[in-house]
Design a protein around this motif. Structure first.
Motif, PDB file in Angstrom:
ATOM      1  N   ALA A  80     -48.355   6.248  14.041  1.00 28.48           N
ATOM      2  CA  ALA A  80     -48.499   6.555  12.612  1.00 28.48           C
ATOM      3  C   ALA A  80     -49.935   6.341  12.152  1.00 28.48           C
ATOM      4  O   ALA A  80     -50.488   7.152  11.407  1.00 28.48           O
ATOM      5  CB  ALA A  80     -47.545   5.689  11.790  1.00 28.48           C
ATOM      6  N   SER A  81     -50.559   5.271  12.609  1.00 24.46           N
ATOM      7  CA  SER A  81     -51.948   4.995  12.237  1.00 24.46           C
ATOM      8  C   SER A  81     -52.887   6.078  12.739  1.00 24.46           C
ATOM      9  O   SER A  81     -53.819   6.473  12.039  1.00 24.46           O
ATOM     10  CB  SER A  81     -52.397   3.639  12.794  1.00 24.46           C
ATOM     11  N   GLN A  82     -52.630   6.570  13.949  1.00 20.28           N
ATOM     12  CA  GLN A  82     -53.485   7.617  14.506  1.00 20.28           C
ATOM     13  C   GLN A  82     -53.295   8.939  13.751  1.00 20.28           C
ATOM     14  O   GLN A  82     -54.262   9.679  13.535  1.00 20.28           O
ATOM     15  CB  GLN A  82     -53.198   7.807  15.997  1.00 20.28           C
ATOM     16  N   ILE A  83     -52.070   9.230  13.334  1.00 16.08           N
ATOM     17  CA  ILE A  83     -51.832  10.438  12.539  1.00 16.08           C
ATOM     18  C   ILE A  83     -52.570  10.338  11.217  1.00 16.08           C
ATOM     19  O   ILE A  83     -53.212  11.293  10.771  1.00 16.08           O
ATOM     20  CB  ILE A  83     -50.319  10.653  12.314  1.00 16.08           C
ATOM     21  N   GLU A  84     -52.492   9.169  10.572  1.00 14.00           N
ATOM     22  CA  GLU A  84     -53.197   8.971   9.305  1.00 14.00           C
ATOM     23  C   GLU A  84     -54.705   9.103   9.490  1.00 14.00           C
ATOM     24  O   GLU A  84     -55.387   9.717   8.666  1.00 14.00           O
ATOM     25  CB  GLU A  84     -52.860   7.600   8.722  1.00 14.00           C
ATOM     26  N   LEU A 135     -42.536   9.005   9.036  1.00 15.18           N
ATOM     27  CA  LEU A 135     -41.452   9.166  10.006  1.00 15.18           C
ATOM     28  C   LEU A 135     -41.688   8.292  11.238  1.00 15.18           C
ATOM     29  O   LEU A 135     -40.769   7.648  11.736  1.00 15.18           O
ATOM     30  CB  LEU A 135     -41.312  10.622  10.427  1.00 15.18           C
ATOM     31  N   CYS A 136     -42.925   8.272  11.698  1.00 19.87           N
ATOM     32  CA  CYS A 136     -43.252   7.449  12.864  1.00 19.87           C
ATOM     33  C   CYS A 136     -43.084   5.957  12.552  1.00 19.87           C
ATOM     34  O   CYS A 136     -42.580   5.201  13.384  1.00 19.87           O
ATOM     35  CB  CYS A 136     -44.677   7.728  13.345  1.00 19.87           C
ATOM     36  N   LYS A 137     -43.494   5.535  11.368  1.00 18.85           N
ATOM     37  CA  LYS A 137     -43.324   4.131  10.976  1.00 18.85           C
ATOM     38  C   LYS A 137     -41.849   3.757  10.917  1.00 18.85           C
ATOM     39  O   LYS A 137     -41.466   2.681  11.368  1.00 18.85           O
ATOM     40  CB  LYS A 137     -43.980   3.877   9.623  1.00 18.85           C
ATOM     41  N   ASP A 138     -41.029   4.648  10.355  1.00 10.63           N
ATOM     42  CA  ASP A 138     -39.595   4.377  10.281  1.00 10.63           C
ATOM     43  C   ASP A 138     -38.967   4.270  11.656  1.00 10.63           C
ATOM     44  O   ASP A 138     -38.000   3.539  11.843  1.00 10.63           O
ATOM     45  CB  ASP A 138     -38.876   5.464   9.471  1.00 10.63           C
ATOM     46  N   ALA A 139     -39.509   5.012  12.612  1.00 10.96           N
ATOM     47  CA  ALA A 139     -38.992   4.970  13.975  1.00 10.96           C
ATOM     48  C   ALA A 139     -39.526   3.768  14.750  1.00 10.96           C
ATOM     49  O   ALA A 139     -39.095   3.520  15.875  1.00 10.96           O
ATOM     50  CB  ALA A 139     -39.346   6.255  14.710  1.00 10.96           C
ATOM     51  N   GLY A 140     -40.458   3.035  14.156  1.00  8.69           N
ATOM     52  CA  GLY A 140     -40.988   1.852  14.823  1.00  8.69           C
ATOM     53  C   GLY A 140     -42.253   2.098  15.623  1.00  8.69           C
ATOM     54  O   GLY A 140     -42.642   1.259  16.425  1.00  8.69           O
ATOM     55  N   SER A 176     -26.873   3.063  16.084  1.00 10.26           N
ATOM     56  CA  SER A 176     -28.190   3.139  15.457  1.00 10.26           C
ATOM     57  C   SER A 176     -28.884   4.483  15.673  1.00 10.26           C
ATOM     58  O   SER A 176     -29.682   4.900  14.837  1.00 10.26           O
ATOM     59  CB  SER A 176     -29.077   1.999  15.956  1.00 10.26           C
ATOM     60  N   GLU A 177     -28.574   5.163  16.778  1.00 17.71           N
ATOM     61  CA  GLU A 177     -29.230   6.452  17.019  1.00 17.71           C
ATOM     62  C   GLU A 177     -28.795   7.494  15.992  1.00 17.71           C
ATOM     63  O   GLU A 177     -29.580   8.339  15.580  1.00 17.71           O
ATOM     64  CB  GLU A 177     -28.997   6.963  18.448  1.00 17.71           C
ATOM     65  N   TYR A 178     -27.550   7.440  15.537  1.00 22.64           N
ATOM     66  CA  TYR A 178     -27.099   8.361  14.498  1.00 22.64           C
ATOM     67  C   TYR A 178     -27.746   8.030  13.157  1.00 22.64           C
ATOM     68  O   TYR A 178     -28.062   8.929  12.377  1.00 22.64           O
ATOM     69  CB  TYR A 178     -25.582   8.350  14.371  1.00 22.64           C
ATOM     70  N   ALA A 179     -27.928   6.755  12.892  1.00 19.35           N
ATOM     71  CA  ALA A 179     -28.602   6.356  11.650  1.00 19.35           C
ATOM     72  C   ALA A 179     -30.029   6.888  11.636  1.00 19.35           C
ATOM     73  O   ALA A 179     -30.510   7.378  10.612  1.00 19.35           O
ATOM     74  CB  ALA A 179     -28.597   4.837  11.514  1.00 19.35           C
ATOM     75  N   PHE A 180     -30.707   6.813  12.771  1.00 21.19           N
ATOM     76  CA  PHE A 180     -32.065   7.333  12.885  1.00 21.19           C
ATOM     77  C   PHE A 180     -32.089   8.840  12.668  1.00 21.19           C
ATOM     78  O   PHE A 180     -32.941   9.365  11.946  1.00 21.19           O
ATOM     79  CB  PHE A 180     -32.641   6.966  14.255  1.00 21.19           C
ATOM     80  N   LEU A 181     -31.142   9.556  13.257  1.00 18.13           N
ATOM     81  CA  LEU A 181     -31.078  11.008  13.098  1.00 18.13           C
ATOM     82  C   LEU A 181     -30.764  11.401  11.662  1.00 18.13           C
ATOM     83  O   LEU A 181     -31.288  12.402  11.156  1.00 18.13           O
ATOM     84  CB  LEU A 181     -30.043  11.603  14.058  1.00 18.13           C
ATOM     85  N   ILE A 182     -29.926  10.629  10.996  1.00 19.82           N
ATOM     86  CA  ILE A 182     -29.645  10.897   9.583  1.00 19.82           C
ATOM     87  C   ILE A 182     -30.911  10.717   8.763  1.00 19.82           C
ATOM     88  O   ILE A 182     -31.205  11.508   7.862  1.00 19.82           O
ATOM     89  CB  ILE A 182     -28.504   9.993   9.069  1.00 19.82           C
ATOM     90  N   GLY A 183     -31.685   9.695   9.078  1.00 15.43           N
ATOM     91  CA  GLY A 183     -32.950   9.475   8.375  1.00 15.43           C
ATOM     92  C   GLY A 183     -33.911  10.631   8.556  1.00 15.43           C
ATOM     93  O   GLY A 183     -34.539  11.096   7.592  1.00 15.43           O
ATOM     94  N   ILE A 184     -34.026  11.122   9.767  1.00 18.65           N
ATOM     95  CA  ILE A 184     -34.920  12.254  10.035  1.00 18.65           C
ATOM     96  C   ILE A 184     -34.415  13.509   9.336  1.00 18.65           C
ATOM     97  O   ILE A 184     -35.191  14.254   8.726  1.00 18.65           O
ATOM     98  CB  ILE A 184     -35.076  12.490  11.552  1.00 18.65           C
TER      99      ILE A 184
END
Length: 127
Positions: free
Chosen positions: A95-99, A85-90, A23-31
């Motif tokens: 993410a709410s604070q960035i928004e 990106l933060c939402k996708d990472a969980g 799963s860590e590689y899947a996350f890195l591919i997403g980023i």
């Protein structure tokens, strides 16, 4: 647009395939895909800047206002991109604070324009 859609879909399919294995590689591919797509979006800025310059010349608008518009749009895109990106990472809380910070920054940037608008309205009302 077709190229961008293909890059996005290929990245998602690859990430989904790797998610069950590592799963860590899947996350890195997403980023990585997000960064590539964001870079592709940045190539459109030259067209946008030249269009805004044309509009500024026709309207004789103060160039400071065009700068404010560009900054507001930049803040909106960057905050949305990083929040997604933060939402996708969980990390929905981050993410709410960035928004929230993005929205407050846009409000702060637009205050001079709002002040000028209120001054113009007051001058018209006085006539």
């Amino acid at each position: 647009m077709i190229k961008i859609a293909c890059i996005g879909l290929a990245s998602v399919m690859l990430a989904l395939k790797l998610k069950s294995v590592q799963s860590e590689y899947a996350f890195l591919i997403g980023i990585a895909a997000c960064m590539v797509l964001f870079g592709c979006c940045m190539t459109r800025l030259e067209t946008i800047f030249s269009g805004l310059e044309t509009i500024r010349q026709y309207l004789m608008v103060n160039s400071a206002y065009i700068g404010i518009i560009l900054k507001v749009v930049g803040i909106a895109y960057i905050s949305e991109f990083s929040a997604n990106l933060c939402k996708d990472a969980g990390y929905g809380g981050i993410a709410s604070q960035i928004e929230m910070f993005g929205k407050l920054s846009i409000l702060a940037m637009s205050l001079p324009v709002l002040t000028t608008l209120l001054t113009v309205i007051e001058e018209f009302a006085a006539q």
